[in-house]
Design a protein around this motif. Sequence first.
Motif, PDB file in Angstrom:
ATOM      1  N   VAL A 204       0.835  -1.206   0.000  1.00 26.82           N
ATOM      2  CA  VAL A 204       0.000   0.000   0.000  1.00 26.82           C
ATOM      3  C   VAL A 204       0.866   1.250   0.000  1.00 26.82           C
ATOM      4  O   VAL A 204       0.612   2.205  -0.753  1.00 26.82           O
ATOM      5  CB  VAL A 204      -0.948  -0.001   1.220  1.00 26.82           C
ATOM      6  CG1 VAL A 204      -1.632   1.366   1.356  1.00 26.82           C
ATOM      7  CG2 VAL A 204      -1.996  -1.107   1.088  1.00 26.82           C
ATOM      8  N   GLN A 205       1.906   1.243   0.802  1.00 28.20           N
ATOM      9  CA  GLN A 205       2.800   2.410   0.855  1.00 28.20           C
ATOM     10  C   GLN A 205       3.503   2.624  -0.471  1.00 28.20           C
ATOM     11  O   GLN A 205       3.679   3.776  -0.917  1.00 28.20           O
ATOM     12  CB  GLN A 205       3.808   2.228   1.989  1.00 28.20           C
ATOM     13  CG  GLN A 205       3.174   2.328   3.370  1.00 28.20           C
ATOM     14  CD  GLN A 205       4.128   2.013   4.503  1.00 28.20           C
ATOM     15  OE1 GLN A 205       5.138   1.306   4.309  1.00 28.20           O
ATOM     16  NE2 GLN A 205       3.849   2.522   5.690  1.00 28.20           N
ATOM     17  N   GLU A 206       3.889   1.549  -1.139  1.00 27.25           N
ATOM     18  CA  GLU A 206       4.530   1.672  -2.457  1.00 27.25           C
ATOM     19  C   GLU A 206       3.543   2.218  -3.488  1.00 27.25           C
ATOM     20  O   GLU A 206       3.908   3.056  -4.328  1.00 27.25           O
ATOM     21  CB  GLU A 206       5.057   0.307  -2.908  1.00 27.25           C
ATOM     22  CG  GLU A 206       6.275  -0.177  -2.138  1.00 27.25           C
ATOM     23  CD  GLU A 206       6.668  -1.595  -2.529  1.00 27.25           C
ATOM     24  OE1 GLU A 206       6.091  -2.108  -3.512  1.00 27.25           O
ATOM     25  OE2 GLU A 206       7.506  -2.184  -1.839  1.00 27.25           O
ATOM     26  N   LEU A 207       2.310   1.753  -3.442  1.00 29.18           N
ATOM     27  CA  LEU A 207       1.300   2.208  -4.397  1.00 29.18           C
ATOM     28  C   LEU A 207       0.989   3.692  -4.222  1.00 29.18           C
ATOM     29  O   LEU A 207       0.715   4.405  -5.191  1.00 29.18           O
ATOM     30  CB  LEU A 207       0.028   1.376  -4.262  1.00 29.18           C
ATOM     31  CG  LEU A 207       0.136  -0.095  -4.676  1.00 29.18           C
ATOM     32  CD1 LEU A 207      -1.150  -0.836  -4.360  1.00 29.18           C
ATOM     33  CD2 LEU A 207       0.476  -0.212  -6.161  1.00 29.18           C
ATOM     34  N   LEU A 208       1.036   4.158  -3.001  1.00 33.94           N
ATOM     35  CA  LEU A 208       0.767   5.573  -2.736  1.00 33.94           C
ATOM     36  C   LEU A 208       1.866   6.472  -3.282  1.00 33.94           C
ATOM     37  O   LEU A 208       1.633   7.647  -3.577  1.00 33.94           O
ATOM     38  CB  LEU A 208       0.585   5.799  -1.236  1.00 33.94           C
ATOM     39  CG  LEU A 208      -0.696   5.234  -0.623  1.00 33.94           C
ATOM     40  CD1 LEU A 208      -0.662   5.353   0.891  1.00 33.94           C
ATOM     41  CD2 LEU A 208      -1.911   5.965  -1.182  1.00 33.94           C
ATOM     42  N   LYS A 209       3.062   5.909  -3.429  1.00 31.98           N
ATOM     43  CA  LYS A 209       4.182   6.675  -3.971  1.00 31.98           C
ATOM     44  C   LYS A 209       4.161   6.719  -5.493  1.00 31.98           C
ATOM     45  O   LYS A 209       4.812   7.559  -6.106  1.00 31.98           O
ATOM     46  CB  LYS A 209       5.512   6.064  -3.511  1.00 31.98           C
ATOM     47  CG  LYS A 209       5.754   6.148  -2.014  1.00 31.98           C
ATOM     48  CD  LYS A 209       7.053   5.445  -1.649  1.00 31.98           C
ATOM     49  CE  LYS A 209       7.264   5.409  -0.142  1.00 31.98           C
ATOM     50  NZ  LYS A 209       8.495   4.660   0.216  1.00 31.98           N
TER      51      LYS A 209
END
Length: 211
Positions: A204-209
């Motif tokens: 999720v954190q990677e997708l937000l970036k």
Amino acid sequence: MTKNILCFGDSNTWGLNPITGKRFDENTRWTSLLAKNLGCDFTIIEAGQPNRTLVHNPPFDGVLNGVSYLKPYLERYDIDFIIIALGTNDLKKRFNLTPILIADGLNDLISSIHGYYEQSSTLQAPEIIIASPPKITITEQYSRIFEGADIKAIELSNEFKCVAANNKCDFIDLNAFTNVFGGDGIHFESSQHLTVSFEITQLVQELLKTP
């Protein structure tokens, strides 16, 4: 602004403890840990349901298939991410489904989500994350219910990966970092909930970036 993540799955999303048969508490199940990992800027909607399927309605358990139960969540919440973690219950012997037919059920569910948002002029479609069903170990407890499911589960993960790619969804392979050799062979133990929460948090954190 707070982001809403819908975790839509079966008993492993609900948090069934393979030892006691009861539900893991909020300090153990992966959905609750995901909320703690991501912090106050996120709301995690825990929508796990034991026996939920993609294709058929389980006998004696009412209408538990994914399509029937997903729409109320879409109507109630402004969702940013949907994590779909289904498919294991479809492997039960009584349904006699091939991995391809189960994957078709996943494809139908994704199409239903897309169709819902295409009808709205105000809502933005959420990002969809497909979690592969974990591998199954056939134990005495579930030997008759899940006969042959251990072989099908491996192929099912590959089929789900293809469905995710074809629908431009994100995919996370639970088999890459979990196993169900202990316990009842179907449900995550507490340590695996911790691992799943960590890996999904990272995704999720990677997708937000990603722009």
